[in-house]
Scaffold this motif. Structure first.
Motif, mmCIF file in Angstrom:
data_model
loop_
_atom_site.group_PDB
_atom_site.id
_atom_site.type_symbol
_atom_site.label_atom_id
_atom_site.label_comp_id
_atom_site.label_asym_id
_atom_site.label_seq_id
_atom_site.Cartn_x
_atom_site.Cartn_y
_atom_site.Cartn_z
ATOM 1 N N ASP A 243 0.839 -1.149 0.073
ATOM 2 C CA ASP A 243 0.056 -0.006 0.112
ATOM 3 C C ASP A 243 0.752 1.304 -0.015
ATOM 4 O O ASP A 243 1.674 1.497 0.979
ATOM 5 C CB ASP A 243 -0.731 -0.021 1.288
ATOM 6 C CG ASP A 243 -2.027 1.080 0.983
ATOM 7 O OD1 ASP A 243 -1.852 2.043 0.331
ATOM 8 O OD2 ASP A 243 -2.948 0.878 1.919
ATOM 9 N N LEU A 244 0.846 2.046 -1.006
ATOM 10 C CA LEU A 244 1.802 3.368 -1.182
ATOM 11 C C LEU A 244 1.352 4.116 -0.158
ATOM 12 O O LEU A 244 2.280 4.861 0.341
ATOM 13 C CB LEU A 244 1.648 3.707 -2.787
ATOM 14 C CG LEU A 244 2.301 4.956 -2.845
ATOM 15 C CD1 LEU A 244 3.826 4.448 -2.813
ATOM 16 C CD2 LEU A 244 2.218 5.381 -4.587
ATOM 17 N N ASN A 245 0.268 4.246 0.284
ATOM 18 C CA ASN A 245 -0.296 5.420 1.280
ATOM 19 C C ASN A 245 0.549 5.096 2.658
ATOM 20 O O ASN A 245 0.955 5.919 3.246
ATOM 21 C CB ASN A 245 -1.679 5.492 1.464
ATOM 22 C CG ASN A 245 -2.252 5.914 0.158
ATOM 23 O OD1 ASN A 245 -1.818 6.809 -0.430
ATOM 24 N ND2 ASN A 245 -3.554 5.627 -0.157
ATOM 25 N N VAL A 246 0.356 3.715 2.972
ATOM 26 C CA VAL A 246 1.203 3.138 4.323
ATOM 27 C C VAL A 246 2.576 3.409 3.952
ATOM 28 O O VAL A 246 3.148 3.814 5.034
ATOM 29 C CB VAL A 246 0.466 1.996 4.423
ATOM 30 C CG1 VAL A 246 1.290 1.222 5.572
ATOM 31 C CG2 VAL A 246 -1.066 1.695 4.625
ATOM 32 N N LEU A 248 4.257 5.640 2.501
ATOM 33 C CA LEU A 248 4.640 7.048 2.600
ATOM 34 C C LEU A 248 4.422 7.528 3.978
ATOM 35 O O LEU A 248 5.323 8.262 4.596
ATOM 36 C CB LEU A 248 3.723 7.840 1.606
ATOM 37 C CG LEU A 248 3.976 7.664 0.217
ATOM 38 C CD1 LEU A 248 3.039 8.458 -0.762
ATOM 39 C CD2 LEU A 248 5.340 8.132 0.020
ATOM 40 N N SER A 249 3.257 6.955 4.577
ATOM 41 C CA SER A 249 3.219 7.448 6.217
ATOM 42 C C SER A 249 4.439 6.769 6.807
ATOM 43 O O SER A 249 4.963 7.558 7.761
ATOM 44 C CB SER A 249 1.811 6.698 6.719
ATOM 45 O OG SER A 249 1.608 7.005 7.906
#
Length: 330
Positions: A243-246, A248-249
């Motif tokens: 998951d790219l969002n995870v 980056l977070s």
């Protein structure tokens, strides 16, 4: 190895064939039509005068499993009949699909049915014979929508539903005729381990149902026992998709945590510049005499940490004593 079933008498079957003992009674005559495919072998292609097929070697499973996997015969054969399906999801703008079934064993495609055009309730009635070498194998069936009229159409076939079987959970030498729920394409992962690791309780049956008939034929129960000494098939990783969002977070959290260390690192760097000669001598000694210097350095670091903790503990005790005295004086 997978082959289309074919009707043939015991006289026509080669004596060395491992299938001639049971296959003539296995399926109805209407399903015993031979068909050749690339990479598959029809039973009709076995002629008289050919040497006997290699046998399953029990003892070799213990001391030479690689040879058993590559050269010896499989310990069992799965007789599979893909009958029909119902309630399939639509894969075309017309609201219908051109479904076919692709069968794979441990992630390797072994056979497939023909496609049935423009329907959500297809009937295939195709039979296959699949050699099984490892008891822990996973049989996977994917119902696909064939996209006709496109270049390299197989790369654009849509997944309508899928189903995975652990062959070790199937009964031996017993015909099973059942309807099974197809799992939704949204639950499909890029590896077999990922598919079987996800929960099958969510979305069960939303992609329709498929009727299968199958029998896992084992000549001798001892063959099954010795085959369990063979290595398990490689099923890939069971991790979820990235998951790219995870990601980056997590990177932002790491960068913010690393910013706290900037001040101590800069201070250590300045101390190193002020005592650069001592640092170089210590590095040379560590390179020349690592056996003696490394334990000494670790002991010194441990002593410094212990002294630092002891001083902090003594300071806390003094603060507690002062607070007690102040409370008593009040």
């Amino acid at each position: 190895m997978c082959s289309m079933t074919a009707a043939m008498s015991n006289d026509a079957a080669p004596r060395g064939s491992v299938m001639n003992k049971f296959w003539s009674k296995a399926l109805p005559g209407s399903l015993q039509r031979p068909r050749l495919r690339a990479g598959l072998m029809s039973m009709d292609s076995l002629g008289d005068g050919m040497p006997d097929a290699p046998k399953f070697e029990r003892q070799a499973c213990l001391w030479d499993p690689k040879t058993v996997m590559e050269r010896c015969a499989a310990y069992s054969e799965l007789q599979l009949v893909v009958e029909e399906a119902s309630g399939l999801i639509s894969g075309d703008v017309s609201g219908l699909s051109d479904p076919f079934v692709k069968v794979s064993l441990n992630g390797e495609d072994v056979c497939r049915t023909r496609h049935v055009p423009q329907t959500l309730k297809p009937r295939w009635e195709r039979s296959f014979q699949i050699c099984v070498r490892q008891p822990t194998s996973i049989l996977s069936l994917k119902v696909m929508d064939q996209d006709l009229g496109t270049s390299n159409a197989r790369d654009f076939d849509d997944l309508l539903g899928f189903l995975d079987f652990r062959l070790e959970s199937l009964p031996r030498n017993v015909w099973v005729d059942e309807w099974f729920d197809l799992r939704h394409p949204d639950e499909h992962a890029d590896t077999i381990q990922g598919c079987i690791s996800t929960s099958q309780d969510t979305g069960g049956g939303q992609a329709g149902h498929i009727r299968l008939r199958f029998r896992l034929h084992v000549e001798d129960p001892l063959d099954d026992m010795f085959a369990r000494c063979l290595p398990d098939p490689h099923l890939g990783h069971g991790y979820p998709a990235l998951d790219l969002n995870v990601l980056l977070s997590d990177l932002s959290i790491i960068s913010s945590s690393a910013s706290v260390l900037i001040a101590p690192v800069n201070k250590l760097r300045e101390m190193g510049y002020d005592h650069i000669t001592i640092v170089w001598i210590a590095l040379l000694l560590l390179i020349w005499y690592p056996i003696h210097v490394l334990p000494t350095v670790l002991a010194l670091v441990g002593a410094v940490v212990w002294m630092h903790d002891s001083l902090n503990h003594c300071g806390d005790d003094d603060d507690d004593a002062k607070s007690v005295v102040e409370q008593e004086s009040q």
